[in-house]
Design a protein around this motif. Structure first.
Motif, PDB file in Angstrom:
ATOM      1  N   THR A   6       0.836  -1.198   0.000  1.00 48.21           N
ATOM      2  CA  THR A   6       0.000   0.000   0.000  1.00 48.21           C
ATOM      3  C   THR A   6       0.871   1.248   0.000  1.00 48.21           C
ATOM      4  N   ASP A   7       1.910   1.251   0.824  1.00 52.21           N
ATOM      5  CA  ASP A   7       2.821   2.394   0.860  1.00 52.21           C
ATOM      6  C   ASP A   7       3.495   2.599  -0.497  1.00 52.21           C
ATOM      7  N   LEU A   8       3.966   1.514  -1.093  1.00 57.60           N
ATOM      8  CA  LEU A   8       4.630   1.599  -2.390  1.00 57.60           C
ATOM      9  C   LEU A   8       3.655   2.073  -3.466  1.00 57.60           C
ATOM     10  N   ALA A   9       2.428   1.566  -3.444  1.00 55.10           N
ATOM     11  CA  ALA A   9       1.419   1.985  -4.413  1.00 55.10           C
ATOM     12  C   ALA A   9       1.104   3.472  -4.246  1.00 55.10           C
ATOM     13  N   TYR A  10       0.982   3.923  -3.004  1.00 49.28           N
ATOM     14  CA  TYR A  10       0.683   5.333  -2.750  1.00 49.28           C
ATOM     15  C   TYR A  10       1.810   6.211  -3.285  1.00 49.28           C
ATOM     16  N   ILE A  11       3.040   5.833  -3.012  1.00 53.06           N
ATOM     17  CA  ILE A  11       4.182   6.613  -3.497  1.00 53.06           C
ATOM     18  C   ILE A  11       4.185   6.639  -5.024  1.00 53.06           C
ATOM     19  N   PHE A  12       3.918   5.499  -5.650  1.00 54.99           N
ATOM     20  CA  PHE A  12       3.862   5.446  -7.108  1.00 54.99           C
ATOM     21  C   PHE A  12       2.768   6.368  -7.649  1.00 54.99           C
ATOM     22  N   PHE A  13       1.583   6.311  -7.052  1.00 54.94           N
ATOM     23  CA  PHE A  13       0.480   7.147  -7.526  1.00 54.94           C
ATOM     24  C   PHE A  13       0.783   8.633  -7.334  1.00 54.94           C
ATOM     25  N   VAL A  14       1.436   8.990  -6.239  1.00 49.24           N
ATOM     26  CA  VAL A  14       1.798  10.397  -6.012  1.00 49.24           C
ATOM     27  C   VAL A  14       2.845  10.843  -7.031  1.00 49.24           C
ATOM     28  N   ILE A  15       3.826   9.986  -7.307  1.00 48.82           N
ATOM     29  CA  ILE A  15       4.837  10.332  -8.312  1.00 48.82           C
ATOM     30  C   ILE A  15       4.185  10.481  -9.687  1.00 48.82           C
ATOM     31  N   ALA A  16       3.288   9.573 -10.025  1.00 51.63           N
ATOM     32  CA  ALA A  16       2.593   9.664 -11.319  1.00 51.63           C
ATOM     33  C   ALA A  16       1.778  10.954 -11.408  1.00 51.63           C
ATOM     34  N   ALA A  17       1.074  11.292 -10.333  1.00 44.50           N
ATOM     35  CA  ALA A  17       0.286  12.524 -10.324  1.00 44.50           C
ATOM     36  C   ALA A  17       1.193  13.753 -10.413  1.00 44.50           C
ATOM     37  N   THR A  18       2.363  13.692  -9.801  1.00 44.55           N
ATOM     38  CA  THR A  18       3.313  14.801  -9.844  1.00 44.55           C
ATOM     39  C   THR A  18       3.846  14.992 -11.258  1.00 44.55           C
ATOM     40  N   VAL A  19       4.136  13.897 -11.940  1.00 45.24           N
ATOM     41  CA  VAL A  19       4.598  13.994 -13.333  1.00 45.24           C
ATOM     42  C   VAL A  19       3.500  14.583 -14.218  1.00 45.24           C
ATOM     43  N   ALA A 115      -8.103   4.673  -5.725  1.00 42.63           N
ATOM     44  CA  ALA A 115      -7.394   4.772  -7.005  1.00 42.63           C
ATOM     45  C   ALA A 115      -7.420   3.438  -7.746  1.00 42.63           C
ATOM     46  N   CYS A 116      -7.203   2.351  -7.031  1.00 38.08           N
ATOM     47  CA  CYS A 116      -7.233   1.029  -7.661  1.00 38.08           C
ATOM     48  C   CYS A 116      -8.628   0.694  -8.168  1.00 38.08           C
ATOM     49  N   SER A 117      -9.636   1.046  -7.404  1.00 35.40           N
ATOM     50  CA  SER A 117     -11.016   0.820  -7.830  1.00 35.40           C
ATOM     51  C   SER A 117     -11.320   1.604  -9.101  1.00 35.40           C
ATOM     52  N   GLY A 118     -10.890   2.858  -9.138  1.00 36.19           N
ATOM     53  CA  GLY A 118     -11.106   3.681 -10.324  1.00 36.19           C
ATOM     54  C   GLY A 118     -10.364   3.148 -11.536  1.00 36.19           C
ATOM     55  N   LEU A 119      -9.123   2.730 -11.343  1.00 32.76           N
ATOM     56  CA  LEU A 119      -8.356   2.171 -12.453  1.00 32.76           C
ATOM     57  C   LEU A 119      -8.988   0.884 -12.973  1.00 32.76           C
ATOM     58  N   ASN A 120      -9.402   0.013 -12.059  1.00 33.80           N
ATOM     59  CA  ASN A 120     -10.043  -1.240 -12.472  1.00 33.80           C
ATOM     60  C   ASN A 120     -11.357  -0.965 -13.200  1.00 33.80           C
ATOM     61  N   HIS A 121     -12.077   0.059 -12.759  1.00 36.82           N
ATOM     62  CA  HIS A 121     -13.360   0.402 -13.369  1.00 36.82           C
ATOM     63  C   HIS A 121     -13.201   0.822 -14.833  1.00 36.82           C
ATOM     64  N   ILE A 122     -12.109   1.512 -15.147  1.00 39.94           N
ATOM     65  CA  ILE A 122     -11.895   1.945 -16.532  1.00 39.94           C
ATOM     66  C   ILE A 122     -11.076   0.934 -17.340  1.00 39.94           C
ATOM     67  N   GLY A 123     -10.771  -0.204 -16.723  1.00 42.89           N
ATOM     68  CA  GLY A 123     -10.096  -1.271 -17.457  1.00 42.89           C
ATOM     69  C   GLY A 123      -8.585  -1.267 -17.387  1.00 42.89           C
ATOM     70  N   LEU A 124      -8.013  -0.458 -16.528  1.00 40.92           N
ATOM     71  CA  LEU A 124      -6.554  -0.439 -16.338  1.00 40.92           C
ATOM     72  C   LEU A 124      -6.234  -1.230 -15.076  1.00 40.92           C
ATOM     73  N   HIS A 125      -5.243  -2.079 -15.167  1.00 42.34           N
ATOM     74  CA  HIS A 125      -4.891  -2.916 -14.029  1.00 42.34           C
ATOM     75  C   HIS A 125      -3.442  -2.636 -13.638  1.00 42.34           C
ATOM     76  N   SER A 126      -3.285  -1.883 -12.560  1.00 43.11           N
ATOM     77  CA  SER A 126      -1.954  -1.517 -12.074  1.00 43.11           C
ATOM     78  C   SER A 126      -1.328  -2.714 -11.362  1.00 43.11           C
ATOM     79  N   PRO A 127      -0.035  -2.912 -11.510  1.00 39.50           N
ATOM     80  CA  PRO A 127       0.621  -3.977 -10.755  1.00 39.50           C
ATOM     81  C   PRO A 127       0.626  -3.709  -9.236  1.00 39.50           C
ATOM     82  N   PHE A 128       0.336  -2.474  -8.853  1.00 39.15           N
ATOM     83  CA  PHE A 128       0.276  -2.151  -7.427  1.00 39.15           C
ATOM     84  C   PHE A 128      -1.072  -2.456  -6.818  1.00 39.15           C
ATOM     85  N   CYS A 129      -2.054  -2.768  -7.650  1.00 39.94           N
ATOM     86  CA  CYS A 129      -3.390  -3.094  -7.156  1.00 39.94           C
ATOM     87  C   CYS A 129      -3.579  -4.602  -7.210  1.00 39.94           C
ATOM     88  N   SER A 130      -4.099  -5.147  -6.120  1.00 47.15           N
ATOM     89  CA  SER A 130      -4.288  -6.606  -6.119  1.00 47.15           C
ATOM     90  C   SER A 130      -5.686  -6.974  -6.534  1.00 47.15           C
TER      91      SER A 130
END
Length: 130
Positions: A6-19, A115-130
Motif C-alpha cells: 500500500t505504501d509503495l502503491a501510494y508513493i507510485f500514484f503520487v509520483i505519477a500525479a506529480t509527473v 485509485a485502484c477501484s477507479g483504475l479497475n473500473h476503466i479497465g486499467l490494471h496496475s501492478p500495485f493493485c491486487s
C-alpha cells in the motif's frame, strides 16, 4: 493488500500525479504564451502600472512580476522563451500533487483503494493493485 505494498502503491500514484502535474504546467506555459491575448497592458516599472494591469487585465501580476520575476515580451504576451516563466509554471504544476501526497500520507490506504477501484473500473490494471 499489505501495508508495504500500500505504501509503495501510494508513493507510485503520487509520483505519477506529480509527473502529470508537471506536464500540465508545461502545457499551461505553452498555452499562456501562444493561445492567449496580451496580458500586460502597460509595461512600466512602477506601482501604478502594476495596479492598472491587475485592474484592467484578467489577473493580478504583482506576485508574478515582483516575487517570481516572470517576463512578458514587448507585445505584452507571456514570454514563451523565458526559462523563468517555464520553471515557474512547471514547478507550480509539480508542487500541488506532491504537497497533497505528503499531507494525505496518513490516509494512504483508502486513497490507494479508491485509485485502484477507479483504475479497475476503466479497465486499467496496475501492478500495485491486487
Amino acid at each position: 493488500m499489505g501495508t508495504d505494498l500500500t505504501d509503495l502503491a501510494y508513493i507510485f500514484f503520487v509520483i505519477a500525479a506529480t509527473v502529470v502535474g508537471g506536464a500540465i504546467g508545461f502545457a499551461s506555459h505553452f498555452a499562456r504564451a501562444n493561445l492567449s491575448r496580451p496580458e500586460k497592458l502597460i509595461d512600466d516599472d512602477d506601482l501604478l502600472s502594476d495596479i492598472l494591469n491587475g485592474a484592467m487585465g484578467p489577473r493580478d501580476y504583482m506576485f508574478e512580476k515582483h516575487v517570481v520575476g516572470a517576463e512578458w515580451d514587448e507585445g505584452g504576451f507571456w514570454d514563451e522563451l523565458s526559462n523563468r516563466n517555464l520553471v515557474y509554471l512547471v514547478l507550480s504544476g509539480l508542487s500541488v500533487p506532491a504537497m497533497l501526497g505528503i499531507i494525505l500520507w496518513p490516509q494512504r490506504a483508502p486513497i490507494v483503494a479508491l485509485a485502484c477501484s477507479g483504475l479497475n473500473h476503466i479497465g486499467l490494471h496496475s501492478p500495485f493493485c491486487s
